[in-house]
Design an enzyme around this catalytic site. Sequence first.
Site, PDB file in Angstrom:
ATOM      1  N   GLY A   1       0.972  -1.255  -0.996  1.00  0.00           N
ATOM      2  CA  GLY A   1      -0.510   0.253   0.393  1.00  0.00           C
ATOM      3  C   GLY A   1       1.002   1.119   0.365  1.00  0.00           C
TER       4      GLY A   1
ATOM      5  NE  ARG B   1      -1.833  -4.160  -0.996  1.00  0.00           N
ATOM      6  CZ  ARG B   1      -2.033  -3.602  -0.148  1.00  0.00           C
ATOM      7  NH1 ARG B   1      -0.919  -4.374   0.684  1.00  0.00           N
ATOM      8  NH2 ARG B   1      -1.859  -2.739   0.360  1.00  0.00           N
TER       9      ARG B   1
ATOM     10  CG  ASP C   1       3.380  -9.109   4.693  1.00  0.00           C
ATOM     11  OD1 ASP C   1       4.013 -10.057   5.746  1.00  0.00           O
ATOM     12  OD2 ASP C   1       2.627  -9.601   5.094  1.00  0.00           O
TER      13      ASP C   1
ATOM     14  CE  LYS D   1       4.352   0.071   2.539  1.00  0.00           C
ATOM     15  NZ  LYS D   1       3.732  -0.764   1.734  1.00  0.00           N
ATOM     16  CB  THR D   2       3.274   0.520   7.195  1.00  0.00           C
ATOM     17  OG1 THR D   2       2.191   0.401   7.773  1.00  0.00           O
ATOM     18  CG2 THR D   2       4.500   0.038   8.393  1.00  0.00           C
TER      19      THR D   2
ATOM     20  CG  ASP E   1      -1.357   0.399   8.811  1.00  0.00           C
ATOM     21  OD1 ASP E   1      -1.937   0.333   8.275  1.00  0.00           O
ATOM     22  OD2 ASP E   1      -1.051  -1.252   8.753  1.00  0.00           O
TER      23      ASP E   1
END
Length: 549
Positions: A77, A141, A172, A198-199, A201
């Site tokens: 994402g 993805r 992941d 990276k994220t 979240d």
Amino acid sequence: MEKSVFQQVRDAFTPVLPVGLRTAVGIKEGEATTSVADQEVIKKMFPNTYGMPVVEFVEGEERGTDPINVGVILSGGQAPGGHNVITGLFDTIKKINPHSRLFGFLLGPGGLVDHKYIEITETYINDFRNTGGFDMIGSGRTKLEKEDQFEKGYEILKYLNIKALVIIGGDDSNTNACVLAEYYKMKNYPVQVIGCPKTIDGDLKCEQIEASFGFDTATKVYSELIGNIERDCNSSRKYWHFVKLMGRSASHIALECALQCHPNLCLISEEVEAKDLSLNDIVEDICRMVKYRSDRGMNYGVVLIPEGLIEFIPAIGRLIDELNDLLALHGKDYKDLSPMEQKQYILEHLSEENLKTFETLPDDVARQLSLDRDPHGNVQVSLIETERLLSRMVDAKLQAWKKEGKFNGSFNSIHHFFGYEGRCAAPSNFDANYCYALGASAAHLIANGKTGYMAVVRNTTAKPADWKAGGVPITSLFNVERRNGKMKPVIRKALVDLNGRPFKELVEHRDEWSKETSFVYPGPVQYWGPSELCDRTTKTLALERGGKA
């Protein structure tokens, strides 16, 4: 492409590099590392990339370096700042040797396997400096897990004479980067593999990784929106706003937004799980808060809900586990039945405990939990409208209380889900600087012959010039977990620490926030202006690193 005035002004922003990355760069190595758990298992799985030292870049001596071709992939994402990682990587490999070249694989890891790429040039990259999104090369993805993928990837790397590959992604994706590095090392293929964290979240962090990029920008964007809603709420004084926020596996976004905005309630999935709360327990708590405020003439408020809440409710988590097994073993027996027949089949095959939980759920939620899955077999929690589910259940209980004479107020709800609004925002000053430094760190890891490393930048509550750049072996972040029925090495997700300072800050104030209207309106993300306004880190990072909220 046509540029807005904002983009034109933002082009002029020059990221600040840490001192250790500005001139000639040397490298300081620490002690050998071990994985966070399952050391012997991980060591056996990764004999060529296990036990490497953490490295830090320091000022060094100028040295000649041969030109090198580098590949880059955006995976998973979107997160604000991804373009600046690539610009930092591009500028640094060109600075080390102007004849080096950078190739971008299109639409994620699938571009490597399918041999779809572009060469990233100075003219091309200049349109993407300090911009949000991943549209420079796109993302995807596809998981790099199989030997035939590694070999197909190596074909194009060999053809383009690429000697290093940078994979920008989450836990992941960085796990896959390490698996790929190990494979190429085992095969003696001359390709280094470097990862970048990276994220939005915020669940890819540890002592070495202080923050994943994108979290700073996304939470500032969400906090602005929540502040706007709070101001409207406090103006009309007639609605309860239920706001669901990104964060499937951890509640960092919800927690940071709560610390910024002071809503009446912020649910934390990790706390719900630790206290073994049921869905009804949560609904009861919200109803008591609504009643308390209503009794004092305040029929309005704001509730923040993390996206993954439903899976953290222990009773529902146990139900999902059994439904997963049922779907795997007998899904073909009931997938094509009518909705009524499907429900009846499931009811007849559930254990007594999970049957009771299943029967309390609305039909649409029950269906989503029992049948709808993403390509990896996960419940599609982003599609479950938890904010509507909770408000419906709160309304039903308040109506029951009204009949019993326990509630005399009004309850009107409005629903929001903030997700995509923050993923591609123009990066904040923090993320613009942080990501550029990550890209430069990746380039220097390559120049120093490293593979199986993740680029890191530390000391990030200081001024950017004082940040410390380097790399951490990805194997040091691993443990072994069961995924799709198999034990696999994975980077352990960082959940909200219920003993950590950010959560304790919420606990200290939430009783007051639930009873009073203590809303804070953070305003829009600031890119320039007084430093005390536009260069603040997240409250989460400040608290975790010993500072003040």
